[in-house]
Motif scaffolding. Structure first.
Motif, PDB file in Angstrom:
ATOM      1  N   VAL A 176      33.822  26.784   0.776  1.00 17.64           N
ATOM      2  CA  VAL A 176      32.734  26.104   0.059  1.00 17.64           C
ATOM      3  C   VAL A 176      31.401  26.702   0.497  1.00 17.64           C
ATOM      4  CG1 VAL A 176      31.632  23.865  -0.388  1.00 17.64           C
ATOM      5  CG2 VAL A 176      34.075  23.981   0.164  1.00 17.64           C
ATOM      6  N   ILE A 177      30.566  27.076  -0.466  1.00 18.39           N
ATOM      7  CA  ILE A 177      29.224  27.553  -0.085  1.00 18.39           C
ATOM      8  C   ILE A 177      28.177  26.597  -0.670  1.00 18.39           C
ATOM      9  CG2 ILE A 177      29.845  30.003   0.187  1.00 18.39           C
ATOM     10  CD1 ILE A 177      28.549  30.474  -2.599  1.00 18.39           C
ATOM     11  N   PRO A 178      27.003  26.539  -0.064  1.00 20.63           N
ATOM     12  CA  PRO A 178      25.985  25.616  -0.591  1.00 20.63           C
ATOM     13  C   PRO A 178      25.528  26.045  -1.986  1.00 20.63           C
ATOM     14  CG  PRO A 178      25.311  26.577   1.531  1.00 20.63           C
ATOM     15  CD  PRO A 178      26.526  27.304   1.099  1.00 20.63           C
ATOM     16  N   LYS A 179      25.011  25.088  -2.726  1.00 25.85           N
ATOM     17  CA  LYS A 179      24.408  25.416  -4.022  1.00 25.85           C
ATOM     18  C   LYS A 179      23.183  26.279  -3.748  1.00 25.85           C
ATOM     19  CE  LYS A 179      25.711  21.327  -6.634  1.00 25.85           C
ATOM     20  NZ  LYS A 179      25.916  20.222  -5.680  1.00 25.85           N
ATOM     21  N   SER A 180      22.890  27.205  -4.668  1.00 28.53           N
ATOM     22  CA  SER A 180      21.790  28.153  -4.453  1.00 28.53           C
ATOM     23  C   SER A 180      20.477  27.460  -4.092  1.00 28.53           C
ATOM     24  CB  SER A 180      21.563  28.997  -5.691  1.00 28.53           C
ATOM     25  OG  SER A 180      22.729  29.660  -6.025  1.00 28.53           O
ATOM     26  N   GLU A 181      20.157  26.387  -4.840  1.00 29.15           N
ATOM     27  CA  GLU A 181      18.854  25.718  -4.610  1.00 29.15           C
ATOM     28  C   GLU A 181      18.809  25.120  -3.206  1.00 29.15           C
ATOM     29  OE1 GLU A 181      20.861  23.667  -7.353  1.00 29.15           O
ATOM     30  OE2 GLU A 181      20.974  25.820  -7.692  1.00 29.15           O
ATOM     31  N   GLU A 182      19.939  24.521  -2.817  1.00 30.36           N
ATOM     32  CA  GLU A 182      20.010  23.883  -1.505  1.00 30.36           C
ATOM     33  C   GLU A 182      19.879  24.937  -0.397  1.00 30.36           C
ATOM     34  OE1 GLU A 182      23.792  22.039  -0.856  1.00 30.36           O
ATOM     35  OE2 GLU A 182      23.262  21.381   1.159  1.00 30.36           O
ATOM     36  N   LEU A 183      20.567  26.047  -0.609  1.00 23.18           N
ATOM     37  CA  LEU A 183      20.547  27.115   0.393  1.00 23.18           C
ATOM     38  C   LEU A 183      19.129  27.684   0.519  1.00 23.18           C
ATOM     39  CD1 LEU A 183      21.901  28.977   2.373  1.00 23.18           C
ATOM     40  CD2 LEU A 183      22.830  30.301   0.483  1.00 23.18           C
ATOM     41  N   GLU A 184      18.513  27.944  -0.618  1.00 28.77           N
ATOM     42  CA  GLU A 184      17.171  28.513  -0.601  1.00 28.77           C
ATOM     43  C   GLU A 184      16.187  27.543   0.082  1.00 28.77           C
ATOM     44  OE1 GLU A 184      16.431  30.511  -4.197  1.00 28.77           O
ATOM     45  OE2 GLU A 184      14.434  31.145  -3.586  1.00 28.77           O
ATOM     46  N   ASN A 186      16.876  25.296   2.381  1.00 24.39           N
ATOM     47  CA  ASN A 186      17.099  25.267   3.827  1.00 24.39           C
ATOM     48  C   ASN A 186      16.615  26.542   4.508  1.00 24.39           C
ATOM     49  OD1 ASN A 186      18.102  22.703   3.765  1.00 24.39           O
ATOM     50  ND2 ASN A 186      20.242  23.335   3.615  1.00 24.39           N
ATOM     51  N   LEU A 187      16.789  27.673   3.822  1.00 17.46           N
ATOM     52  CA  LEU A 187      16.308  28.933   4.399  1.00 17.46           C
ATOM     53  C   LEU A 187      14.782  28.891   4.526  1.00 17.46           C
ATOM     54  CD1 LEU A 187      18.617  31.375   2.406  1.00 17.46           C
ATOM     55  CD2 LEU A 187      18.731  30.922   4.861  1.00 17.46           C
ATOM     56  N   LYS A 188      14.143  28.333   3.513  1.00 20.25           N
ATOM     57  CA  LYS A 188      12.669  28.237   3.570  1.00 20.25           C
ATOM     58  C   LYS A 188      12.226  27.334   4.718  1.00 20.25           C
ATOM     59  CE  LYS A 188      11.409  29.536  -1.071  1.00 20.25           C
ATOM     60  NZ  LYS A 188      11.464  29.056  -2.453  1.00 20.25           N
ATOM     61  N   LYS A 189      12.980  26.275   4.933  1.00 26.28           N
ATOM     62  CA  LYS A 189      12.655  25.375   6.055  1.00 26.28           C
ATOM     63  C   LYS A 189      12.777  26.128   7.377  1.00 26.28           C
ATOM     64  CE  LYS A 189      14.142  21.073   3.913  1.00 26.28           C
ATOM     65  NZ  LYS A 189      15.325  20.254   3.657  1.00 26.28           N
ATOM     66  N   ILE A 190      13.819  26.921   7.469  1.00 30.40           N
ATOM     67  CA  ILE A 190      14.038  27.696   8.707  1.00 30.40           C
ATOM     68  C   ILE A 190      12.883  28.678   8.912  1.00 30.40           C
ATOM     69  CG2 ILE A 190      15.532  29.454   9.777  1.00 30.40           C
ATOM     70  CD1 ILE A 190      17.901  27.961   8.327  1.00 30.40           C
ATOM     71  N   GLY A 222      16.713  34.421  -2.746  1.00 28.07           N
ATOM     72  CA  GLY A 222      15.563  35.017  -2.067  1.00 28.07           C
ATOM     73  C   GLY A 222      15.615  34.721  -0.575  1.00 28.07           C
ATOM     74  N   CYS A 223      14.944  35.457   0.186  1.00 31.52           N
ATOM     75  CA  CYS A 223      14.765  35.322   1.640  1.00 31.52           C
ATOM     76  C   CYS A 223      16.020  35.498   2.501  1.00 31.52           C
ATOM     77  CB  CYS A 223      13.991  34.069   2.047  1.00 31.52           C
ATOM     78  SG  CYS A 223      14.537  32.521   1.361  1.00 31.52           S
ATOM     79  N   ILE A 224      17.121  35.994   1.941  1.00 28.99           N
ATOM     80  CA  ILE A 224      18.286  36.306   2.791  1.00 28.99           C
ATOM     81  C   ILE A 224      18.228  37.788   3.176  1.00 28.99           C
ATOM     82  CG2 ILE A 224      20.803  36.587   2.864  1.00 28.99           C
ATOM     83  CD1 ILE A 224      21.172  34.140   1.306  1.00 28.99           C
TER      84      ILE A 224
END
Ligand code: PGA
Length: 248
Positions: A176-184, A186-190, A222-224
């Motif tokens: 299972v991978i996160p939904k794109s919006e959710e992943l993006e 969380n990455l922005k938060k990081i 983005g941002c990966i």
């Protein structure tokens, strides 16, 4: 994606010497100009580090350790490996804070000590962070990431040697991978949390069930700056496919 793209192969407690020949194609691929921006790093079990170092000797593929002790050099710690030992074997990297080790008892304080020791020995650190399913459901993702980052990176000065791997625990080994919006999101938060600690832009990788099928959607987020690949990295064919699909 413009600069280096990291492809991390985390073999966990898998792999044997019989796997070595299957790496020839990957070595050839890594030498093609088109793939020069692919930074490929293998993290085999400790027992195979020397073999992989030898295998990759004429290539730019690096090797790292999957964990290390917080004591830098030597000590009476049965079953442990120190940052110095990894260095002596030719490792450039070490993974720290992996959720499988957090589950086995490592806490943020232990991880911080390990990070500081590894940096002192001039190892680059792939620092893993991520929330569990329970934490995600309770909407605690941000506070978990904040705590892991702030405690794990306490007293770190040389951020140039840190890579962040965001690995939602519920994605690791589950398919299972996160939904794109959710992943993006969380990455922005990081990225924001890191920017409060340093001006240096750390590579941010995603890990958790990355394979040669879902890479097409993951690469567009983005941002990966790369991917930490577990089970799919045990097959050179799949790992090559992941690299090719990301860079093409
Ligand atoms: P996986 O492992 O790709 O098998 O989910 C990822 C990881 O080790 O972090």
């Amino acid at each position: 994606m413009t600069n280096n793209i990291y492809f991390i192969a985390n073999w966990k407690m898998y792999g044997s010497t019989s796997i070595l020949n299957s790496l020839n194609k990957l070595i050839n691929l890594s030498k093609l100009k088109k793939y020069h921006k692919a930074k490929i790093i293998y993290f085999p079990p400790f027992t195979l580090i020397k073999d992989l170092k030898k295998k990759f000797i004429k290539s730019k593929i690096s090797v790292g350790g999957q964990n290390c002790h917080h004591i830098e050099d030597y000590g009476s710690f049965t079953g442990s490996i120190s940052p110095k030992m990894l260095k002596d074997l030719g490792c450039k990297y070490v993974i720290l804070g992996h959720s499988e080790n957090r589950t086995a008892g490592e806490n943020d304080y232990d991880i911080n000590k390990k990070i500081l020791s590894a940096l002192n020995k001039n190892l680059k650190v792939v620092f893993c962070i991520g929330e569990t399913l329970k934490e995600k459901r309770k909407k605690l993702t941000y506070s978990v990431l904040k705590k892991q980052i702030n405690q794990g990176l306490k007293n770190v000065k040389n951020y140039r040697k840190i890579l962040i791997a965001y690995e939602p625990v519920w994605s690791i080994g589950t398919g299972v991978i996160p939904k794109s919006e959710e992943l993006e999101m969380n990455l922005k938060k990081i990225i924001k949390l890191i920017s409060k600690r340093t001006k240096f832009k750390l590579p941010i990788l995603y890990g958790g069930s990355v394979n040669n099928k879902n890479i097409n959607s993951l690469k567009n987020i983005g941002c990966i700056n790369g991917f930490l690949v577990g089970s799919a990295s045990l097959s050179s064919k799949k790992f090559i496919d992941i690299i090719k699909k990301t860079i093409n």
